[in-house]
Write a protein that holds these residues in place. Structure first.
Motif, PDB file in Angstrom:
ATOM      1  N   PRO A  68       0.970  -1.261   0.579  1.00 45.44           N
ATOM      2  CA  PRO A  68       0.123  -0.041   0.078  1.00 45.44           C
ATOM      3  C   PRO A  68       0.945   1.386  -0.036  1.00 45.44           C
ATOM      4  N   GLU A  69       2.591   1.014   0.825  1.00 47.42           N
ATOM      5  CA  GLU A  69       2.971   2.236   0.232  1.00 47.42           C
ATOM      6  C   GLU A  69       4.229   2.500  -0.986  1.00 47.42           C
ATOM      7  N   GLY A  70       3.508   1.764  -1.417  1.00 53.75           N
ATOM      8  CA  GLY A  70       5.070   1.493  -2.709  1.00 53.75           C
ATOM      9  C   GLY A  70       6.102   0.431  -2.391  1.00 53.75           C
ATOM     10  N   GLU A  71       5.838  -0.189  -1.090  1.00 59.88           N
ATOM     11  CA  GLU A  71       7.039  -1.537  -1.283  1.00 59.88           C
ATOM     12  C   GLU A  71       7.028  -2.519  -1.701  1.00 59.88           C
ATOM     13  N   GLY A  72       8.352  -2.554  -1.745  1.00 63.40           N
ATOM     14  CA  GLY A  72       7.978  -4.021  -2.060  1.00 63.40           C
ATOM     15  C   GLY A  72       7.650  -5.382  -1.507  1.00 63.40           C
ATOM     16  N   ILE A  73       7.172  -6.411  -1.792  1.00 64.50           N
ATOM     17  CA  ILE A  73       6.391  -7.189  -0.845  1.00 64.50           C
ATOM     18  C   ILE A  73       6.506  -8.584  -1.414  1.00 64.50           C
ATOM     19  N   ASP A  74       6.286  -9.599  -0.945  1.00 63.17           N
ATOM     20  CA  ASP A  74       6.330 -11.507  -0.791  1.00 63.17           C
ATOM     21  C   ASP A  74       4.886 -11.485  -1.720  1.00 63.17           C
ATOM     22  N   PHE A  75       4.734 -12.188  -2.694  1.00 65.41           N
ATOM     23  CA  PHE A  75       3.519 -12.668  -2.665  1.00 65.41           C
ATOM     24  C   PHE A  75       3.919 -13.949  -3.999  1.00 65.41           C
ATOM     25  N   GLU A  76       2.639 -14.808  -4.020  1.00 69.65           N
ATOM     26  CA  GLU A  76       2.351 -16.220  -5.063  1.00 69.65           C
ATOM     27  C   GLU A  76       1.549 -15.676  -6.170  1.00 69.65           C
ATOM     28  N   ILE A  77       2.422 -16.365  -7.200  1.00 69.30           N
ATOM     29  CA  ILE A  77       0.796 -15.772  -8.709  1.00 69.30           C
ATOM     30  C   ILE A  77       1.095 -17.863  -8.426  1.00 69.30           C
ATOM     31  N   ASN A  78      -0.559 -17.835  -8.886  1.00 67.16           N
ATOM     32  CA  ASN A  78      -1.029 -18.697  -9.035  1.00 67.16           C
ATOM     33  C   ASN A  78      -1.949 -18.981 -10.517  1.00 67.16           C
ATOM     34  N   LYS A  79      -1.385 -19.633 -11.524  1.00 61.52           N
ATOM     35  CA  LYS A  79      -2.216 -19.633 -13.011  1.00 61.52           C
ATOM     36  C   LYS A  79      -3.189 -20.763 -12.676  1.00 61.52           C
ATOM     37  N   VAL A  80      -4.402 -20.712 -12.955  1.00 62.70           N
ATOM     38  CA  VAL A  80      -5.408 -21.494 -13.223  1.00 62.70           C
ATOM     39  C   VAL A  80      -5.464 -21.278 -14.833  1.00 62.70           C
ATOM     40  N   GLY A  81      -5.656 -22.427 -15.693  1.00 60.84           N
ATOM     41  CA  GLY A  81      -6.312 -22.054 -16.944  1.00 60.84           C
ATOM     42  C   GLY A  81      -5.361 -20.846 -17.560  1.00 60.84           C
ATOM     43  N   THR A  91      -2.337 -12.056   2.988  1.00 57.31           N
ATOM     44  CA  THR A  91      -3.549 -12.842   2.660  1.00 57.31           C
ATOM     45  C   THR A  91      -3.066 -14.438   2.597  1.00 57.31           C
ATOM     46  N   LEU A  92      -2.622 -14.592   2.946  1.00 60.30           N
ATOM     47  CA  LEU A  92      -2.073 -15.924   2.348  1.00 60.30           C
ATOM     48  C   LEU A  92      -3.474 -17.239   3.634  1.00 60.30           C
ATOM     49  N   PRO A  93      -3.261 -16.544   4.643  1.00 62.04           N
ATOM     50  CA  PRO A  93      -3.873 -17.356   6.044  1.00 62.04           C
ATOM     51  C   PRO A  93      -5.322 -16.954   5.565  1.00 62.04           C
ATOM     52  N   TYR A  94      -5.536 -15.632   4.698  1.00 64.06           N
ATOM     53  CA  TYR A  94      -6.818 -16.049   4.878  1.00 64.06           C
ATOM     54  C   TYR A  94      -8.098 -16.190   3.717  1.00 64.06           C
ATOM     55  N   VAL A  95      -7.009 -16.319   2.728  1.00 64.82           N
ATOM     56  CA  VAL A  95      -6.542 -17.413   1.879  1.00 64.82           C
ATOM     57  C   VAL A  95      -7.624 -18.370   1.749  1.00 64.82           C
ATOM     58  N   SER A  96      -6.319 -18.908   2.687  1.00 62.12           N
ATOM     59  CA  SER A  96      -6.648 -20.625   3.204  1.00 62.12           C
ATOM     60  C   SER A  96      -7.814 -20.792   3.951  1.00 62.12           C
ATOM     61  N   ALA A  97      -7.683 -20.159   5.525  1.00 59.58           N
ATOM     62  CA  ALA A  97      -8.741 -20.486   6.064  1.00 59.58           C
ATOM     63  C   ALA A  97     -10.589 -19.886   5.536  1.00 59.58           C
ATOM     64  N   GLY A  98     -10.049 -19.524   4.257  1.00 66.30           N
ATOM     65  CA  GLY A  98     -11.689 -19.047   2.946  1.00 66.30           C
ATOM     66  C   GLY A  98     -13.005 -18.259   3.928  1.00 66.30           C
ATOM     67  N   LEU A  99     -11.364 -17.365   4.386  1.00 68.14           N
ATOM     68  CA  LEU A  99     -12.407 -16.016   5.047  1.00 68.14           C
ATOM     69  C   LEU A  99     -11.882 -14.867   3.428  1.00 68.14           C
ATOM     70  N   LEU A 100     -11.359 -15.017   2.792  1.00 72.94           N
ATOM     71  CA  LEU A 100     -11.137 -13.758   1.766  1.00 72.94           C
ATOM     72  C   LEU A 100     -11.315 -15.356   0.490  1.00 72.94           C
ATOM     73  N   ASP A 101     -12.154 -15.076  -0.563  1.00 77.92           N
ATOM     74  CA  ASP A 101     -12.936 -15.548  -1.556  1.00 77.92           C
ATOM     75  C   ASP A 101     -11.111 -15.370  -2.910  1.00 77.92           C
ATOM     76  N   LYS A 102     -10.944 -16.385  -2.832  1.00 80.93           N
ATOM     77  CA  LYS A 102      -9.839 -16.425  -4.374  1.00 80.93           C
ATOM     78  C   LYS A 102      -9.687 -15.202  -5.616  1.00 80.93           C
ATOM     79  N   SER A 103     -11.204 -15.304  -5.772  1.00 80.50           N
ATOM     80  CA  SER A 103     -11.125 -14.806  -6.980  1.00 80.50           C
ATOM     81  C   SER A 103     -11.087 -12.800  -6.298  1.00 80.50           C
ATOM     82  N   LEU A 104     -10.865 -13.392  -6.047  1.00 75.98           N
ATOM     83  CA  LEU A 104     -10.575 -11.492  -4.600  1.00 75.98           C
ATOM     84  C   LEU A 104      -9.155 -10.804  -5.773  1.00 75.98           C
ATOM     85  N   PHE A 105      -8.294 -11.990  -6.096  1.00 80.98           N
ATOM     86  CA  PHE A 105      -7.486 -12.332  -6.707  1.00 80.98           C
ATOM     87  C   PHE A 105      -6.462 -12.672  -8.004  1.00 80.98           C
ATOM     88  N   ASN A 106      -8.322 -12.813  -8.795  1.00 74.84           N
ATOM     89  CA  ASN A 106      -8.080 -13.260  -9.790  1.00 74.84           C
ATOM     90  C   ASN A 106      -8.101 -11.584 -10.723  1.00 74.84           C
TER      91      ASN A 106
END
Length: 170
Positions: A68-81, A91-106
């Motif tokens: 959010p402040e323009g800093e470099g961050i670690d992330f994962e890329i997942n290609k599906v089709g 976000t990974l703990p929230y996505v894994s727990a089902g608290l954030l929908d994966k489509s928010l990151f598509n």
């Protein structure tokens, strides 16, 4: 953003995003910030976390992910089709727990639906509340506006201003 216990599931409104399956096979790459590419062929999407993802015009290649402040961050890329999902590590703990929908990151779908930074300054969201009426009654965070109550899902339709997007905190 202090949505914490008030959220059970957070998802983007457009039906085309709701079709992404949590069980879709794909390839995942863990990366740190990586810049580069032709500026005229790039588009940027601000995620609900406030992180920005810069990708090729079709959303298939990620060029840069910044916090959010323009800093470099670690992330994962997942290609599906044909779709590219970019998950900031926060976000990974929230996505894994089902608290954030994966489509928010598509990012491919977000671009196709016109949710890149050049076309909108807010993101429509659906939230489902926990069973607690106190959680449903809590004030909305800055930058979030309630559009309507959705009794059928014990939730609400909201919009979040892109420039005030932030990661929910427990």
């Amino acid at each position: 953003m202090a949505l914490g216990s008030a959220l059970a599931i957070l998802t983007v409104v457009p039906p085309s995003l709701a079709t992404a399956s949590a069980t879709d096979p794909g390839t995942t790459t863990h990366m740190s910030d990586a810049a580069g590419a032709r500026p005229d062929a790039l588009r940027t999407v601000t995620l609900i976390t406030g992180d920005t993802v810069t990708v090729t015009a079709d959303g298939t290649e990620t060029r840069q992910v910044k916090g959010p402040e323009g800093e470099g961050i670690d992330f994962e890329i997942n290609k599906v089709g044909e779709d590219t999902y970019v998950y900031p590590d926060s976000t990974l703990p929230y996505v894994s727990a089902g608290l954030l929908d994966k489509s928010l990151f598509n990012v491919t779908r977000l671009l196709a639906d016109g949710y890149d930074d050049a076309h909108t300054n807010q993101l429509p969201l659906l939230v489902s509340h926990t069973d607690s009426s106190a959680a449903r009654a809590q004030a909305l965070p800055a930058g979030v506006t309630k559009v309507r109550t959705l009794s059928s899902i014990r939730g609400a339709a909201l919009t979040e201003k892109r420039d005030q997007a932030a990661m929910p905190v427990s």
